[in-house]
Every structure is written in structure tokens, then in C-alpha cells.
Design a protein around this motif. Structure first.
Motif, PDB file in Angstrom:
ATOM      1  N   THR A   1      -9.743   8.847  11.823  1.00  0.00           N
ATOM      2  CA  THR A   1     -11.107   8.363  12.109  1.00  0.00           C
ATOM      3  C   THR A   1     -11.884   7.596  11.047  1.00  0.00           C
ATOM      4  OG1 THR A   1     -12.694  10.208  12.419  1.00  0.00           O
ATOM      5  CG2 THR A   1     -11.817   9.035  14.632  1.00  0.00           C
ATOM      6  N   SER A   2     -11.299   8.144   9.610  1.00  0.00           N
ATOM      7  CA  SER A   2     -11.652   7.694   8.807  1.00  0.00           C
ATOM      8  C   SER A   2     -10.871   7.174   7.255  1.00  0.00           C
ATOM      9  CB  SER A   2     -12.188   9.106   7.191  1.00  0.00           C
ATOM     10  OG  SER A   2     -11.363   9.880   7.480  1.00  0.00           O
ATOM     11  N   GLY A   3      -9.823   7.233   7.909  1.00  0.00           N
ATOM     12  CA  GLY A   3      -8.932   5.953   7.251  1.00  0.00           C
ATOM     13  C   GLY A   3      -7.534   6.096   8.392  1.00  0.00           C
ATOM     14  N   ARG A   4      -6.759   5.154   7.362  1.00  0.00           N
ATOM     15  CA  ARG A   4      -5.123   4.641   7.966  1.00  0.00           C
ATOM     16  C   ARG A   4      -4.205   6.167   7.790  1.00  0.00           C
ATOM     17  NH1 ARG A   4      -3.207   1.477   4.396  1.00  0.00           N
ATOM     18  NH2 ARG A   4      -1.407   3.382   3.851  1.00  0.00           N
ATOM     19  N   ILE A   5      -3.900   6.354   8.463  1.00  0.00           N
ATOM     20  CA  ILE A   5      -2.643   7.434   8.698  1.00  0.00           C
ATOM     21  C   ILE A   5      -0.787   6.867   9.018  1.00  0.00           C
ATOM     22  CG2 ILE A   5      -2.213  10.315   9.556  1.00  0.00           C
ATOM     23  CD1 ILE A   5      -3.747   9.963   7.349  1.00  0.00           C
ATOM     24  N   ASP A   6      -0.489   6.862   8.371  1.00  0.00           N
ATOM     25  CA  ASP A   6       1.433   6.643   8.513  1.00  0.00           C
ATOM     26  C   ASP A   6       1.426   7.160   9.434  1.00  0.00           C
ATOM     27  OD1 ASP A   6       0.103   3.583   7.494  1.00  0.00           O
ATOM     28  OD2 ASP A   6       0.641   4.667   5.427  1.00  0.00           O
TER      29      ASP A   6
ATOM     30  N   SER B   1       0.948  -1.169   0.118  1.00  0.00           N
ATOM     31  CA  SER B   1      -0.239  -0.223   0.123  1.00  0.00           C
ATOM     32  C   SER B   1       0.881   1.508   0.138  1.00  0.00           C
ATOM     33  CB  SER B   1      -1.241   0.288   1.422  1.00  0.00           C
ATOM     34  OG  SER B   1      -1.253  -0.992   1.098  1.00  0.00           O
ATOM     35  N   ILE B   2       0.370   1.822  -1.139  1.00  0.00           N
ATOM     36  CA  ILE B   2       0.717   4.043  -0.416  1.00  0.00           C
ATOM     37  C   ILE B   2       0.606   4.309   0.616  1.00  0.00           C
ATOM     38  CG2 ILE B   2       1.671   5.533  -2.193  1.00  0.00           C
ATOM     39  CD1 ILE B   2       0.112   4.813  -4.212  1.00  0.00           C
ATOM     40  N   PRO B   3       2.036   4.632   1.527  1.00  0.00           N
ATOM     41  CA  PRO B   3       1.671   5.415   2.814  1.00  0.00           C
ATOM     42  C   PRO B   3       1.356   6.359   2.771  1.00  0.00           C
ATOM     43  CG  PRO B   3       4.274   5.050   1.943  1.00  0.00           C
ATOM     44  CD  PRO B   3       3.508   4.503   1.083  1.00  0.00           C
ATOM     45  N   ARG B   4      -0.031   7.020   3.716  1.00  0.00           N
ATOM     46  CA  ARG B   4      -0.181   8.269   3.617  1.00  0.00           C
ATOM     47  C   ARG B   4      -0.368   8.879   4.468  1.00  0.00           C
ATOM     48  NH1 ARG B   4      -5.722   7.212   1.840  1.00  0.00           N
ATOM     49  NH2 ARG B   4      -6.709   7.974   4.071  1.00  0.00           N
ATOM     50  N   LEU B   5       0.521  10.685   4.156  1.00  0.00           N
ATOM     51  CA  LEU B   5       0.492  11.364   5.124  1.00  0.00           C
ATOM     52  C   LEU B   5      -0.648  12.403   5.998  1.00  0.00           C
ATOM     53  CD1 LEU B   5       3.132   9.875   5.221  1.00  0.00           C
ATOM     54  CD2 LEU B   5       4.798  11.579   4.394  1.00  0.00           C
ATOM     55  N   LEU B   6      -0.387  13.001   6.445  1.00  0.00           N
ATOM     56  CA  LEU B   6      -1.256  14.156   6.700  1.00  0.00           C
ATOM     57  C   LEU B   6      -0.232  15.231   7.383  1.00  0.00           C
ATOM     58  CD1 LEU B   6      -4.495  15.008   7.503  1.00  0.00           C
ATOM     59  CD2 LEU B   6      -4.170  14.230   9.761  1.00  0.00           C
ATOM     60  N   VAL B   7      -0.830  15.453   6.330  1.00  0.00           N
ATOM     61  CA  VAL B   7       0.773  17.253   6.785  1.00  0.00           C
ATOM     62  C   VAL B   7      -0.212  18.512   6.720  1.00  0.00           C
ATOM     63  CG1 VAL B   7       1.344  19.208   5.272  1.00  0.00           C
ATOM     64  CG2 VAL B   7       1.521  17.258   4.265  1.00  0.00           C
ATOM     65  N   VAL B   8       0.021  18.933   8.337  1.00  0.00           N
ATOM     66  CA  VAL B   8      -1.288  19.939   9.017  1.00  0.00           C
ATOM     67  C   VAL B   8       0.131  20.859   8.976  1.00  0.00           C
ATOM     68  CG1 VAL B   8      -1.780  20.457  11.610  1.00  0.00           C
ATOM     69  CG2 VAL B   8      -1.620  18.193  10.310  1.00  0.00           C
ATOM     70  N   ASP B   9      -0.770  21.764   8.754  1.00  0.00           N
ATOM     71  CA  ASP B   9      -0.138  23.488   8.372  1.00  0.00           C
ATOM     72  C   ASP B   9      -1.312  24.558   8.462  1.00  0.00           C
ATOM     73  OD1 ASP B   9       1.817  25.783   7.961  1.00  0.00           O
ATOM     74  OD2 ASP B   9       3.718  25.047   8.057  1.00  0.00           O
ATOM     75  N   ASP B  10      -1.189  25.177   8.809  1.00  0.00           N
ATOM     76  CA  ASP B  10      -2.390  26.210   9.047  1.00  0.00           C
ATOM     77  C   ASP B  10      -2.235  27.299   7.536  1.00  0.00           C
ATOM     78  OD1 ASP B  10      -0.344  27.498  10.438  1.00  0.00           O
ATOM     79  OD2 ASP B  10      -1.807  28.596  11.351  1.00  0.00           O
ATOM     80  N   ASP B  11      -0.752  27.097   6.745  1.00  0.00           N
ATOM     81  CA  ASP B  11      -0.338  28.173   5.632  1.00  0.00           C
ATOM     82  C   ASP B  11      -0.803  27.326   4.918  1.00  0.00           C
ATOM     83  OD1 ASP B  11       1.010  29.664   4.033  1.00  0.00           O
ATOM     84  OD2 ASP B  11       2.601  30.117   5.060  1.00  0.00           O
ATOM     85  N   PRO B  12      -1.807  27.789   4.038  1.00  0.00           N
ATOM     86  CA  PRO B  12      -2.212  27.598   2.689  1.00  0.00           C
ATOM     87  C   PRO B  12      -1.118  26.927   1.626  1.00  0.00           C
ATOM     88  CG  PRO B  12      -3.898  28.406   3.761  1.00  0.00           C
ATOM     89  CD  PRO B  12      -2.301  28.829   4.033  1.00  0.00           C
ATOM     90  N   GLU B  13      -0.109  27.705   1.294  1.00  0.00           N
ATOM     91  CA  GLU B  13       0.679  28.209   0.652  1.00  0.00           C
ATOM     92  C   GLU B  13       2.226  26.540   1.249  1.00  0.00           C
ATOM     93  OE1 GLU B  13       3.454  31.949  -0.543  1.00  0.00           O
ATOM     94  OE2 GLU B  13       1.496  32.737  -0.828  1.00  0.00           O
TER      95      GLU B  13
END
Length: 246
Positions: free
Chosen positions: A44-49, A2-14
Motif C-alpha cells: 500500500t505504500s509503493g510499487r512492488i514488482d 526504474s529499478i525493480p523493487r522486490l519484497l523478501v518475506v522470511d521470518d528468519d532474520p539471517e
């Protein structure tokens, strides 16, 4: 795999857009978020690696968010911040961050650090937070985590073994995500002392067959727990997490 799933958390849209695009170009699924609420929605909606978590999120503090997440689960977290003093880094590590990267950073360095953290952590679905949710619904079926009970759309109690229940939990945490037999075996440890891939594969195939016989209308033509050729298995049902009344 499976392709790794990353979550990018930043309040700067750019910055958020730049990081997600860069990670996409280097073989990852990169999902954007800008707040703790959005982080939890993704978890809660899916896998985050792995989570790349900015320390300064407007009115929110990434270090405090990291501490709360770490109390609930083991998903790898890399803090990203313009604050790079030693005491600030130590504060991040103290709450359980796996790494701390100072801005501005070389994108290739970021990529190397992400891969290193994931290699150390091994790929583990982010199940811990979902386990705190008591109930799930899928195709009009219900799983009650308080009692470890599964009810059919007609309301009948369906008896599952401990291993079948554990497999169902993994599937409910990862709907629509192809999982290899090795990944499932690692999450379940169903083969005991042996670590041979072929033994793991056979054990998972047998377990999947038993679960299908109990939740599929036609186990020979499964609609929920499907075989993903060349990968392993995928849970094709829509899954919703439901908070029970305490």
C-alpha cells in the motif's frame, strides 16, 4: 528504467538479510518483511514488482498468504520453502504462485528464476490492492475512489477525464518512484491500437500536461508531478491511503 523493487518475506532474520543483500548486489531494490501485515504495508505504500515469499512463517502459512494476495492482485509471487515434495509444490502453484524454489538453493539459480518470472509477467505496478482502498490524500488533496472524484485542498471538486483519473491512480500507487513513459502507457493503454514508443511517449506527455493543469498551482513549475530527466515522470507528493467508512 526504474529499478525493480522486490519484497523478501522470511521470518528468519539471517536468511532475510542474506537474500536482500544478494539481490541488492545484483541490481534490485530488496525490501524485507516477516509477516502478512508487513507485506500489505509495503504493497500500500509503493510499487512492488515481485514477492519472494517463504512458506513457513512462524504461525503464518505462506501458501495461504499467497492465495489471499492472488485474489486481490497480479504481483508476481515466488514461494520459497524447505518443503519440496511434489504435492507441496502443486499446492503452491494451485493458489497462483508463479514459481516455487526449494531450500537450500543456489543464489544464482534464485536470481535466474526471479528474472525469468519478471520477464514473463512484465513489470506491472502492484495497483490492485490499492484500488480496493477508497481514498487517498496527497498535499491536502483528496481522491475518492468510490466516486472517482478529486477534491482540492479548499474542498472544490476538480473535474478529471477518465484518462486523467487513471493516470492519477498510477501516480498515487507509485509515489516517489520514477516511471518511464512506456511503463505509464502500459498501465493505461492510452494509445489504443498503436504500440510505437514515440506515439506512447507523446500521448503520455499530453496527458501529464492536462493533469498538471488541474492539480498543480503552477503547471509550468510542477511541485507534485515532476519530470525525471532521462527517465520519465515522478510523483513527488506524500501519499496516504485512507479507508472510508462502509
Amino acid at each position: 528504467m526504474s529499478i525493480p523493487r522486490l519484497l523478501v518475506v522470511d521470518d528468519d532474520p539471517e536468511m532475510r538479510s542474506m537474500m536482500t543483500q544478494f539481490l541488492h548486489q545484483n541490481g534490485f531494490i530488496a525490501l524485507p518483511a516477516s509477516s502478512e501485515t508487513e507485506i500489505r504495508t509495503h504493497l500500500t505504500s509503493g510499487r512492488i514488482d515481485l514477492i519472494l515469499l517463504d512458506v513457513m512463517l512462524g504461525d503464518e502459512n505462506g501458501v495461504e498468504i499467497c492465495a489471499r494476495l492472488r485474489a486481490e492482485q497480479d504481483v508476481p509471487i515466488i514461494l520459497v520453502s524447505a518443503l519440496s515434495a511434489d504435492h507441496q509444490r502443486m499446492a503452491g502453484y494451485a493458489v497462483g504462485a508463479d514459481d516455487y524454489i526449494a531450500k537450500p538453493f543456489n543464489p544464482q539459480l534464485l536470481l535466474a528464476r526471479v528474472r525469468a518470472v519478471m520477464q514473463r509477467a512484465r513489470r506491472t505496478p502492484s495497483l490492485a490492492y490499492r484500488r480496493r482502498t477508497h481514498s487517498f490524500r496527497f498535499n491536502n488533496w483528496t481522491y475518492d475512489g468510490k466516486r472517482d472524484e478529486v477534491h482540492s485542498p479548499e474542498g472544490y471538486l476538480v473535474s478529471l477525464s477518465q484518462r486523467e483519473t487513471a493516470l492519477l491512480k498510477v501516480l498515487l500507487a507509485n509515489p516517489h518512484i520514477p516511471l518511464t513513459r512506456i511503463e505509464i502507457a502500459a498501465a493505461l493503454d492510452v494509445t489504443g491500437s498503436t504500440d510505437k514508443p514515440e506515439a506512447q511517449g507523446r500521448a503520455i506527455d499530453m496527458l501529464v500536461g492536462r493533469l498538471r493543469s488541474k492539480i498543480e498551482a503552477n503547471p509550468k513549475e510542477p511541485q507534485m508531478l515532476r519530470t525525471e530527466r532521462g527517465v520519465g515522470y515522478i510523483f513527488a507528493a506524500e501519499v496516504s491511503a485512507v479507508e472510508d467508512d462502509e
